[in-house]
Scaffold this motif. Structure first.
Motif, short mmCIF file in Angstrom:
data_model
loop_
_atom_site.label_atom_id
_atom_site.label_comp_id
_atom_site.label_asym_id
_atom_site.label_seq_id
_atom_site.Cartn_x
_atom_site.Cartn_y
_atom_site.Cartn_z
N VAL A 146 0.49 -15.06 8.06
CA VAL A 146 0.52 -14.48 6.89
C VAL A 146 -0.17 -12.95 6.72
O VAL A 146 -1.33 -12.82 7.05
N GLU A 148 -1.34 -9.92 4.38
CA GLU A 148 -1.95 -9.63 3.16
C GLU A 148 -2.13 -7.96 2.97
O GLU A 148 -2.14 -7.29 3.91
N LYS A 162 0.88 -11.53 -0.51
CA LYS A 162 0.79 -12.05 0.77
C LYS A 162 2.50 -12.31 1.24
O LYS A 162 3.07 -12.90 0.32
#
Length: 208
Positions: A146, A148, A162
């Protein structure tokens, strides 16, 4: 004799270590970052969920986008909006609604929220963000990394975002935009994603 053989073996080992050093393979994160940074464009189908104080609205969408900024966003569901699309040709934005007599609406004001729905803008924000977060997470049956990023110049309606990327296929799986209170505002769940497709010439043309 044994001493000579030992010296010979030592020299062979030294030269093999210095002359045959292999480059370290890229990590999963580095591979994903490299692929996104070098992306010329993409095509995808995705479910778009928009959350407001009135609840959730869900759309089926198709996206076509170039790294140079041109894009096309088509709505495929529900039936009430099927056939609607928005096109940015690099200079102008227009919206098309087949249910209106005046089908083509030109020179629609540029919208940060609309631009943020495309990964090209996310990549720019990610590269410019300081102290961006990276984490591992499970999504459905996929193991993802992930990424961000901070959304600059926002009034708080959209503040951070995200991107979930599959660790095996390196394909985006989910993209979420959050407001300043970390509430989810937009979510794209990707069904199909193709890096660097060949676009038809008239795909980003605004009809006169």
């Amino acid at each position: 004799m044994k001493k000579a053989i030992s010296i010979c073996l030592s020299l062979c080992l030294l030269f093999s270590l210095s002359g045959c050093k292999k480059e370290e393979p890229l990590s999963e994160l580095e591979t994903i970052q490299k692929q996104l940074a070098e992306m010329d464009g993409y095509y995808c189908t995705a479910t778009l969920t928009r959350t407001s104080n009135k609840g959730e609205t869900v759309y089926g969408t198709k996206q076509y986008a170039k790294s140079t900024g041109e894009y096309r966003l088509e709505l495929t569901s529900p039936d009430s909006v099927t056939g609607n699309y928005t096109v940015f040709d690099g200079k102008r934005i227009c919206q098309y609604n087949p249910r209106l007599d005046n089908k083509l609406i030109k020179d629609v004001p540029e919208s940060q929220q609309r631009n943020e729905l495309f990964l090209g803008q996310f990549i720019k924000n990610y590269m410019q963000s300081e102290g961006v977060g990276v984490e591992a997470a499970a999504l459905d049956e996929s193991q993802c990394i992930v990424l961000e990023a901070v959304i600059p110049g926002s009034d708080g309606t959209l503040a951070t975002e995200k991107l979930w990327v599959d660790r095996e296929t390196f394909l985006p799986k989910r993209f979420v935009l959050y407001d300043a209170e970390e509430n989810e505002r937009y979510r794209l769940d990707f069904d199909e994603f193709i890096y660097n497709p060949e676009f038809e010439e008239d795909l980003f043309v605004i009809e006169e």
